[in-house]
Motif scaffolding. Sequence first.
Motif, mmCIF file in Angstrom:
data_model
loop_
_atom_site.group_PDB
_atom_site.id
_atom_site.type_symbol
_atom_site.label_atom_id
_atom_site.label_comp_id
_atom_site.label_asym_id
_atom_site.label_seq_id
_atom_site.Cartn_x
_atom_site.Cartn_y
_atom_site.Cartn_z
ATOM 1 N N ARG A 1 15.852 -20.874 28.577
ATOM 2 C CA ARG A 1 14.579 -20.443 29.167
ATOM 3 C C ARG A 1 13.553 -20.038 28.102
ATOM 4 N N PRO A 2 13.939 -19.204 27.118
ATOM 5 C CA PRO A 2 12.911 -18.841 26.117
ATOM 6 C C PRO A 2 12.357 -20.060 25.383
ATOM 7 N N SER B 1 9.897 -21.660 27.670
ATOM 8 C CA SER B 1 8.698 -20.838 27.888
ATOM 9 C C SER B 1 7.717 -21.081 26.745
ATOM 10 N N ARG B 2 8.236 -21.438 25.587
ATOM 11 C CA ARG B 2 7.399 -21.753 24.430
ATOM 12 C C ARG B 2 6.938 -23.218 24.449
ATOM 13 N N ASP C 1 17.486 -9.496 19.613
ATOM 14 C CA ASP C 1 16.505 -10.219 20.427
ATOM 15 C C ASP C 1 16.366 -11.702 20.071
ATOM 16 N N ASP D 1 16.540 -14.188 22.032
ATOM 17 C CA ASP D 1 15.656 -14.848 23.001
ATOM 18 C C ASP D 1 14.185 -14.637 22.655
ATOM 19 N N GLY D 2 13.876 -13.438 22.191
ATOM 20 C CA GLY D 2 12.491 -13.153 21.815
ATOM 21 C C GLY D 2 12.044 -14.027 20.654
ATOM 22 N N ALA E 1 11.473 -17.496 22.029
ATOM 23 C CA ALA E 1 10.263 -17.563 22.858
ATOM 24 C C ALA E 1 9.003 -17.544 21.999
#
Lengths: 498, 498
Positions: B306-307, B310-311, B437, B439-440, B443
């Motif tokens: 997902r991340p 999202s990018r 993080d 995922d961060g 993303a």
Amino acid sequence: MPHHWERFEKLVKRIHTLGSVSSVLGWDQETQMPTKGATARGEHSALIAGIAHEAVTSTEMADCIAALGDTDDLSDAQQTILRETAREHDRAAKVPQSLVEELSRVRVLATEAWRVAREGDDFAHFAPHLTRIVSLKCDEADHVGYASHRYDALLDEYEPGATCASVTAMFAPFRGEARALLDAVLSSAATPPTSILRRSLSVDAQRAFCREAAADLGFDFDAGRLDVSAHPFCSGFHPRDVRLTTRYDENDPLSSLFGTLHETGHGLYEQGLPPEHAFTPMGAAVSLGVHESQSRLWENLVGRSRPFWSRYLPKLRTCYGGQFDDVSLDDMLYAANAVTPSLIRVEADELTYNFHILLRFELEAALIAGDVPIGDLPDVWRQGMATYVGIAPENDADGVLQDVHWSHGLFGYFPTYTLGNLYAAQLFAAMRRDVDDVDGHIANGEFGAILDWLRTRIHGHGMRYGAAELIKRATDEAPTAEYLIAYLREKLTPLYDL
Amino acid sequence: MPHHWERFEKLVKRIHTLGSVSSVLGWDQETQMPTKGATARGEHSALIAGIAHEAVTSTEMADCIAALGDTDDLSDAQQTILRETAREHDRAAKVPQSLVEELSRVRVLATEAWRVAREGDDFAHFAPHLTRIVSLKCDEADHVGYASHRYDALLDEYEPGATCASVTAMFAPFRGEARALLDAVLSSAATPPTSILRRSLSVDAQRAFCREAAADLGFDFDAGRLDVSAHPFCSGFHPRDVRLTTRYDENDPLSSLFGTLHETGHGLYEQGLPPEHAFTPMGAAVSLGVHESQSRLWENLVGRSRPFWSRYLPKLRTCYGGQFDDVSLDDMLYAANAVTPSLIRVEADELTYNFHILLRFELEAALIAGDVPIGDLPDVWRQGMATYVGIAPENDADGVLQDVHWSHGLFGYFPTYTLGNLYAAQLFAAMRRDVDDVDGHIANGEFGAILDWLRTRIHGHGMRYGAAELIKRATDEAPTAEYLIAYLREKLTPLYDL
């Protein structure tokens, strides 16, 4: 004998296959390799060259050559393979490994120093490296041996059989007839419309046009490619895999075309070598001069001719969306054949190019003979340019520092460019005698008869004959500058109202 | 010792440099070579492989290994180089040259027969060749030797240290937990919107997007390239020259992207190998399984997350001129993670892919053990597909004939694909514990922390540790399928309402 021949042939094929692998590595380096790959590629190339050198100089090779030299039941092809391999073996065996390695080291440093010197217009920075290279090349020549001029030993590497004396004799007309022709052109009031070639055209369109032209001449794209590199070249790995390169300049659309025609000439030679003799001297090109004759023949004798442009100017107009609609056939021909003295060899026209070569030939022969101190080179160069081409460089970057050759240790290489021009004109004249209506073929875009003639007379022989004999057999005459000068005079007379 | 080490290291570098040259030749063959160049390329490759084989099996190598085996003052890196080189030497020395040559000959014929058989859906045409190949591979295994299962000797070539027993144990959950997960997915009423990915997009736009994504992940384009080939691959000549390929289908734009992410994963491993140990086992990848873990980690764990989308969904919309404006992030994620049983391995999704491998692993182990007659293969294949994937092919072209591997003599290769999946999930889970993080970072399009972790834990070690030990050191746990299954369950549960 059969047993010796089998061992010998296996060694020969090993050496030539390794040479072909080196060519693949070199082609990739110039066209594909990412910048940071250089160090690894150096390792690749040095290893393959080293393994090939081991094979050339091996005692097994020496034994085979000795054993086969005593037999008298070799076929013509076998004799050629033996003769040329023995030549290579002898040369390699005579030069000590330490000298080969020292030259290799010095060459890397000298090339780097040359780059810096040229960029900074600083001959003094390059001079000590050149001194060292010349000294090592003299050592090499002394090890190889020569009959009359030390330079002969170096020339022989690129143009087997040629000597300082034979080249001097062939180049003599450039001090007489050709010189007079150049003087006449330069004093003509006629001005070629070269500016018509300066127009901006997309690289994609240029690429398509170049590819079509190469295919028209007979280049087989199932057995070759056309790519881009900083300095155009042709590399034949095998008659069925020949790589051409060119470069595209949006503001100089015809330079990519003439470059492509030139490399296609080399490529047609490589594709025409007998595949059944691949990876042996019977499947290899004779000399750099003969190779250059093929590129110059297609680029100049064909590619700058009226029938060629009567065919290709309309194509050019179509390909570039009407951008050449304002150019007449006469103007195109005139522009493509303009004689314009320039400081830079690679930008020179068909006539003055040979004077650039004459200067380099005389200078490098003198350097190897020890007749010119390195420190005097820049001035001698300027004087030579003024005498031969009629203009002299204001700086050394556009003078003695312009070519990479000497920094690479390439002495005896330059003359082969003009030998190529001579051979090309002589071959083309002979072809005109043998083939009906050559101009008509060209005007119809039918190049098969020209290519067939070259295949039969030149390409198919591999190294069977030396360059001079090959040209003589193809043209019934020893190599001479006569045909080149006659061709240039005939072409330039109407253009310059001579 | 220093003298022995110097000789030994020179030989090692010669062998690995020749391997790297072979890779250049192979890359050119797949991406650049004109069709007619194949014969010459065969000569090139056979010669280089032969010279490398001579060096691996030379008495000089045997002497060096013996002499160095008695010393106890080798550094860690030297010990690795010695251990892995000795392993390669032993294996090569045990297999008679006649068997190597016979396999090489049979492989060429078998591959050609396989092509014909697959095209004509005619297993009987391939069967005698497969019989011969299996017989020769059994001979090879017997020469190499093994502790318990003959197949171990073959597996060891691609995944050193792995055995039939260890792989069987690691794959066991595919008969239990993973099987249950697949059953649950297949009985779900949810339907992924895979059709949203079917849209026509220009190859140029795809190329630009793929290149940008590879660079984002950290691939250094000054030390590598991205080209096109029929079957995507990655070839590392050196950490500073790594070549990726992908293929572009106008009607399936995401296949080039996932293919590129996959090969970029391989490429990041190659670029991350320690350059100071280039051309030695300390600068080489551990195993095919570990290599595959790197490609799968970036393609799947990162690239289908997902991340990541999202990018990249907004970038996709921009790159393709708004063509993805109608696709929501949820739909994109769902489509990119759809589970759809298919007949063809290379088209399989992340979950069912492993069942394709399980089938091949069991079949090839049985073939090598002599437990399955060649003639029964098509039926056994169909039954296996029905059991493991839930669908069975109607013809052999889409069944037992779909993969080229066996015709090439590659037995023991298939399991490394699923080992790669297991390792990837286990590594990613460990990374999540070590790196804040993750995922961060993804993303934000910041992949540096992920790459650094892989550089430190995997890439930088070369072959210092075996695959199992390397994974254990990186994750504090022996390799297991547990993380892969947990990751898939977590991802698929919301998508399929499990």
